[in-house]
Enzyme design. Structure first.
Site, PDB file in Angstrom:
ATOM      1  N   ARG A 159       0.844  -1.202   0.000  1.00 18.63           N
ATOM      2  CA  ARG A 159       0.000   0.000   0.000  1.00 18.63           C
ATOM      3  C   ARG A 159       0.875   1.245   0.000  1.00 18.63           C
ATOM      4  O   ARG A 159       1.767   1.366   0.855  1.00 18.63           O
ATOM      5  CB  ARG A 159      -0.920  -0.009   1.215  1.00 18.63           C
ATOM      6  CG  ARG A 159      -2.147   0.871   1.001  1.00 18.63           C
ATOM      7  CD  ARG A 159      -3.220   0.449   1.925  1.00 18.63           C
ATOM      8  NE  ARG A 159      -2.883   0.879   3.291  1.00 18.63           N
ATOM      9  CZ  ARG A 159      -3.768   1.386   4.125  1.00 18.63           C
ATOM     10  NH1 ARG A 159      -5.006   1.527   3.743  1.00 18.63           N
ATOM     11  NH2 ARG A 159      -3.424   1.737   5.333  1.00 18.63           N
ATOM     12  N   THR A 171      -0.954   7.646  -1.106  1.00 17.23           N
ATOM     13  CA  THR A 171      -2.221   7.570  -1.843  1.00 17.23           C
ATOM     14  C   THR A 171      -3.177   6.520  -1.256  1.00 17.23           C
ATOM     15  O   THR A 171      -4.353   6.497  -1.601  1.00 17.23           O
ATOM     16  CB  THR A 171      -1.961   7.193  -3.310  1.00 17.23           C
ATOM     17  OG1 THR A 171      -1.400   5.863  -3.339  1.00 17.23           O
ATOM     18  CG2 THR A 171      -0.999   8.155  -3.983  1.00 17.23           C
ATOM     19  N   ASP A 211      -2.009 -11.160  12.106  1.00 23.43           N
ATOM     20  CA  ASP A 211      -1.196 -10.887  10.917  1.00 23.43           C
ATOM     21  C   ASP A 211      -0.676 -12.210  10.361  1.00 23.43           C
ATOM     22  O   ASP A 211       0.249 -12.815  10.918  1.00 23.43           O
ATOM     23  CB  ASP A 211      -0.033  -9.962  11.279  1.00 23.43           C
ATOM     24  CG  ASP A 211       0.704  -9.483  10.034  1.00 23.43           C
ATOM     25  OD1 ASP A 211       1.031 -10.334   9.168  1.00 23.43           O
ATOM     26  OD2 ASP A 211       0.941  -8.279   9.903  1.00 23.43           O
ATOM     27  N   ASP A 264       3.116 -12.413   9.449  1.00 30.91           N
ATOM     28  CA  ASP A 264       3.967 -12.573  10.630  1.00 30.91           C
ATOM     29  C   ASP A 264       3.880 -13.992  11.183  1.00 30.91           C
ATOM     30  O   ASP A 264       4.890 -14.571  11.603  1.00 30.91           O
ATOM     31  CB  ASP A 264       3.556 -11.577  11.724  1.00 30.91           C
ATOM     32  CG  ASP A 264       4.190 -10.213  11.512  1.00 30.91           C
ATOM     33  OD1 ASP A 264       5.184 -10.120  10.769  1.00 30.91           O
ATOM     34  OD2 ASP A 264       3.670  -9.238  12.090  1.00 30.91           O
TER      35      ASP A 264
END
Ligand code: URA
Length: 208
Positions: free
Chosen positions: A103, A107, A199, A202
Protein backbone atom coordinates in the site's frame (compact mmCIF):
# COMPACT_ATOMS: atom_id res chain seq x y z
CA UNK A 1 -19.46 -15.40 -9.33
CA UNK A 2 -20.28 -17.03 -6.05
CA UNK A 3 -18.24 -17.09 -2.89
CA UNK A 4 -17.56 -20.67 -1.83
CA UNK A 5 -17.23 -20.99 1.92
CA UNK A 6 -16.02 -24.56 2.25
CA UNK A 7 -17.52 -25.74 5.52
CA UNK A 8 -15.88 -29.18 5.52
CA UNK A 9 -15.30 -30.60 9.03
CA UNK A 10 -11.56 -30.98 8.44
CA UNK A 11 -11.30 -27.35 7.34
CA UNK A 12 -13.41 -26.13 10.29
CA UNK A 13 -11.20 -28.08 12.69
CA UNK A 14 -7.92 -26.91 11.18
CA UNK A 15 -9.06 -23.29 11.04
CA UNK A 16 -10.11 -23.52 14.70
CA UNK A 17 -6.58 -24.62 15.57
CA UNK A 18 -5.13 -21.72 13.57
CA UNK A 19 -7.18 -19.19 15.53
CA UNK A 20 -5.32 -20.05 18.75
CA UNK A 21 -2.98 -17.18 19.58
CA UNK A 22 -0.40 -19.48 21.21
CA UNK A 23 -0.02 -21.80 18.21
CA UNK A 24 3.59 -22.37 17.14
CA UNK A 25 4.88 -20.98 13.85
CA UNK A 26 5.46 -24.55 12.68
CA UNK A 27 1.86 -25.60 13.33
CA UNK A 28 0.41 -22.39 11.85
CA UNK A 29 2.47 -22.97 8.70
CA UNK A 30 1.47 -26.61 8.39
CA UNK A 31 -2.22 -25.88 8.88
CA UNK A 32 -2.16 -23.02 6.33
CA UNK A 33 -0.73 -25.41 3.72
CA UNK A 34 -3.20 -28.17 4.63
CA UNK A 35 -6.23 -25.87 4.30
CA UNK A 36 -4.79 -24.48 1.05
CA UNK A 37 -4.69 -28.04 -0.31
CA UNK A 38 -8.29 -28.67 0.73
CA UNK A 39 -9.44 -25.40 -0.88
CA UNK A 40 -7.53 -26.37 -4.03
CA UNK A 41 -9.39 -29.67 -4.15
CA UNK A 42 -12.69 -27.77 -4.16
CA UNK A 43 -11.56 -25.09 -6.61
CA UNK A 44 -10.33 -27.77 -9.04
CA UNK A 45 -13.60 -29.69 -9.13
CA UNK A 46 -14.60 -28.52 -12.59
CA UNK A 47 -11.21 -28.45 -14.32
CA UNK A 48 -11.61 -29.63 -17.91
CA UNK A 49 -10.45 -33.15 -18.77
CA UNK A 50 -9.53 -34.70 -22.09
CA UNK A 51 -9.37 -38.33 -23.12
CA UNK A 52 -5.96 -39.97 -23.54
CA UNK A 53 -4.62 -43.45 -24.26
CA UNK A 54 -2.02 -45.14 -22.06
CA UNK A 55 -0.31 -48.51 -22.22
CA UNK A 56 -2.12 -50.28 -19.40
CA UNK A 57 -1.19 -53.60 -17.83
CA UNK A 58 -3.63 -55.39 -20.16
CA UNK A 59 -3.01 -53.27 -23.25
CA UNK A 60 -4.13 -49.84 -24.50
CA UNK A 61 -6.45 -48.19 -21.98
CA UNK A 62 -8.44 -44.99 -22.30
CA UNK A 63 -7.94 -42.60 -19.38
CA UNK A 64 -8.55 -38.92 -18.68
CA UNK A 65 -6.04 -36.17 -18.04
CA UNK A 66 -6.22 -32.47 -17.33
CA UNK A 67 -6.70 -30.58 -20.57
CA UNK A 68 -4.84 -27.51 -21.76
CA UNK A 69 -1.93 -25.51 -20.41
CA UNK A 70 -0.72 -25.95 -16.87
CA UNK A 71 -2.44 -23.90 -14.16
CA UNK A 72 -0.56 -20.98 -12.65
CA UNK A 73 -0.62 -20.44 -8.90
CA UNK A 74 -0.24 -16.78 -7.97
CA UNK A 75 0.93 -16.15 -4.39
CA UNK A 76 0.59 -12.51 -3.31
CA UNK A 77 3.72 -11.65 -1.30
CA UNK A 78 4.43 -12.21 1.33
CA UNK A 79 1.72 -14.15 3.16
CA UNK A 80 0.58 -15.98 -0.01
CA UNK A 81 3.80 -18.02 0.15
CA UNK A 82 2.22 -19.65 3.19
CA UNK A 83 -0.35 -21.37 0.96
CA UNK A 84 1.79 -22.13 -2.10
CA UNK A 85 3.07 -25.59 -1.16
CA UNK A 86 -0.43 -26.67 -0.21
CA UNK A 87 -1.68 -25.91 -3.71
CA UNK A 88 1.39 -27.53 -5.29
CA UNK A 89 0.86 -30.68 -3.22
CA UNK A 90 -2.24 -31.34 -5.34
CA UNK A 91 -1.16 -29.67 -8.59
CA UNK A 92 2.60 -30.34 -8.65
CA UNK A 93 3.02 -29.32 -12.29
CA UNK A 94 1.53 -25.86 -11.78
CA UNK A 95 3.57 -22.85 -12.83
CA UNK A 96 4.11 -20.12 -10.25
CA UNK A 97 3.55 -16.41 -10.94
CA UNK A 98 4.64 -14.17 -8.06
CA UNK A 99 3.06 -10.79 -7.33
CA UNK A 100 4.22 -8.29 -4.72
CA UNK A 101 1.77 -5.56 -3.72
CA UNK A 102 2.18 -2.92 -1.04
CA UNK A 103 0.00 0.00 0.00
CA UNK A 104 1.35 3.41 -0.96
CA UNK A 105 1.16 5.30 2.33
CA UNK A 106 0.56 8.61 0.52
CA UNK A 107 -2.22 7.57 -1.84
CA UNK A 108 -3.35 4.51 0.17
CA UNK A 109 -3.61 2.72 -3.20
CA UNK A 110 -2.26 -0.80 -3.78
CA UNK A 111 1.04 -0.54 -5.68
CA UNK A 112 2.66 -3.47 -7.49
CA UNK A 113 6.38 -3.70 -6.67
CA UNK A 114 7.02 -7.16 -8.13
CA UNK A 115 5.42 -8.98 -11.02
CA UNK A 116 6.89 -12.25 -12.31
CA UNK A 117 4.16 -13.82 -14.39
CA UNK A 118 4.49 -17.03 -16.39
CA UNK A 119 3.84 -16.90 -20.13
CA UNK A 120 0.74 -17.82 -22.13
CA UNK A 121 -1.60 -16.59 -19.40
CA UNK A 122 -4.38 -16.33 -21.96
CA UNK A 123 -4.43 -20.15 -22.00
CA UNK A 124 -4.04 -20.85 -18.28
CA UNK A 125 -6.31 -20.84 -15.28
CA UNK A 126 -4.90 -18.80 -12.39
CA UNK A 127 -5.33 -19.64 -8.71
CA UNK A 128 -4.44 -16.59 -6.62
CA UNK A 129 -3.46 -17.42 -3.04
CA UNK A 130 -3.46 -15.00 -0.11
CA UNK A 131 -4.45 -16.09 3.42
CA UNK A 132 -6.44 -12.97 4.33
CA UNK A 133 -8.98 -11.23 2.09
CA UNK A 134 -9.31 -8.05 4.17
CA UNK A 135 -10.07 -4.81 2.27
CA UNK A 136 -9.62 -6.60 -1.06
CA UNK A 137 -7.19 -3.98 -2.42
CA UNK A 138 -4.33 -6.41 -3.12
CA UNK A 139 -6.64 -9.02 -4.55
CA UNK A 140 -8.29 -6.55 -6.96
CA UNK A 141 -4.87 -5.24 -8.04
CA UNK A 142 -3.62 -8.80 -8.65
CA UNK A 143 -6.71 -9.72 -10.68
CA UNK A 144 -6.30 -6.46 -12.65
CA UNK A 145 -2.74 -7.31 -13.65
CA UNK A 146 -3.54 -10.94 -14.50
CA UNK A 147 -6.37 -9.80 -16.75
CA UNK A 148 -4.12 -7.19 -18.37
CA UNK A 149 -1.73 -10.08 -19.12
CA UNK A 150 -4.57 -11.92 -20.87
CA UNK A 151 -5.73 -14.32 -18.16
CA UNK A 152 -9.43 -15.12 -18.50
CA UNK A 153 -10.06 -17.80 -15.87
CA UNK A 154 -9.16 -16.67 -12.36
CA UNK A 155 -10.03 -18.03 -8.92
CA UNK A 156 -9.01 -16.73 -5.52
CA UNK A 157 -8.15 -19.00 -2.57
CA UNK A 158 -8.09 -17.34 0.85
CA UNK A 159 -8.10 -18.85 4.33
CA UNK A 160 -10.32 -16.14 5.84
CA UNK A 161 -12.41 -13.49 4.09
CA UNK A 162 -14.00 -10.30 5.40
CA UNK A 163 -17.38 -9.35 3.90
CA UNK A 164 -15.82 -5.97 2.95
CA UNK A 165 -13.12 -7.67 0.87
CA UNK A 166 -15.59 -10.02 -0.77
CA UNK A 167 -17.81 -7.06 -1.71
CA UNK A 168 -14.89 -5.14 -3.22
CA UNK A 169 -13.57 -8.08 -5.25
CA UNK A 170 -16.98 -9.15 -6.53
CA UNK A 171 -17.89 -5.55 -7.46
CA UNK A 172 -14.67 -5.11 -9.47
CA UNK A 173 -14.44 -8.66 -10.82
CA UNK A 174 -17.77 -10.50 -10.67
CA UNK A 175 -16.34 -13.31 -12.82
CA UNK A 176 -13.75 -14.33 -10.20
CA UNK A 177 -14.85 -17.06 -7.78
CA UNK A 178 -13.56 -16.88 -4.21
CA UNK A 179 -12.88 -20.06 -2.21
CA UNK A 180 -12.48 -19.56 1.52
CA UNK A 181 -12.41 -21.56 4.74
CA UNK A 182 -14.45 -18.87 6.50
CA UNK A 183 -16.33 -15.64 5.92
CA UNK A 184 -15.58 -13.82 9.18
CA UNK A 185 -17.43 -10.93 10.86
CA UNK A 186 -15.61 -7.96 9.32
CA UNK A 187 -12.68 -5.57 9.67
CA UNK A 188 -11.72 -3.74 12.84
CA UNK A 189 -10.54 -0.10 12.82
CA UNK A 190 -6.95 -1.21 12.09
CA UNK A 191 -7.99 -3.25 9.05
CA UNK A 192 -7.66 -6.65 10.74
CA UNK A 193 -10.24 -9.33 10.08
CA UNK A 194 -12.28 -10.24 13.17
CA UNK A 195 -12.02 -12.79 14.64
CA UNK A 196 -9.48 -13.59 11.92
CA UNK A 197 -6.00 -14.96 12.45
CA UNK A 198 -4.05 -11.81 13.25
CA UNK A 199 -1.20 -10.89 10.92
CA UNK A 200 -0.96 -13.98 8.74
CA UNK A 201 2.39 -12.95 7.21
CA UNK A 202 3.97 -12.57 10.63
CA UNK A 203 2.54 -15.88 11.77
CA UNK A 204 3.72 -17.77 8.66
CA UNK A 205 7.20 -16.26 8.72
CA UNK A 206 7.59 -16.14 12.52
CA UNK A 207 8.40 -12.45 12.46
CA UNK A 208 6.48 -11.65 15.63
N1 URA B 1 -3.79 -9.05 6.79
C1 URA B 1 -3.57 -9.93 7.80
O1 URA B 1 -2.54 -10.60 7.84
N2 URA B 1 -4.53 -10.09 8.72
C2 URA B 1 -5.69 -9.41 8.71
O2 URA B 1 -6.52 -9.61 9.59
C3 URA B 1 -5.89 -8.49 7.66
C4 URA B 1 -4.94 -8.33 6.71
Amino acid sequence: MPVHEIRHPLIRHKLGLMRQATLSTKSFRELAQEIAALLTYEAAKDLPLEPAMVDGWAGPTQVERLAGKKITVVPILRAGIGMLDGVLSLIPGARVSVVGIARDEQTLQAQTYLERLVGELDQRQALIVDPMLATGGSMVATIDLLKQAGCKEIRALVLVAAPEGIARVTAAHPDVAIYTASVDDGLNEDGYIMPGLGDAGDRVFGTK
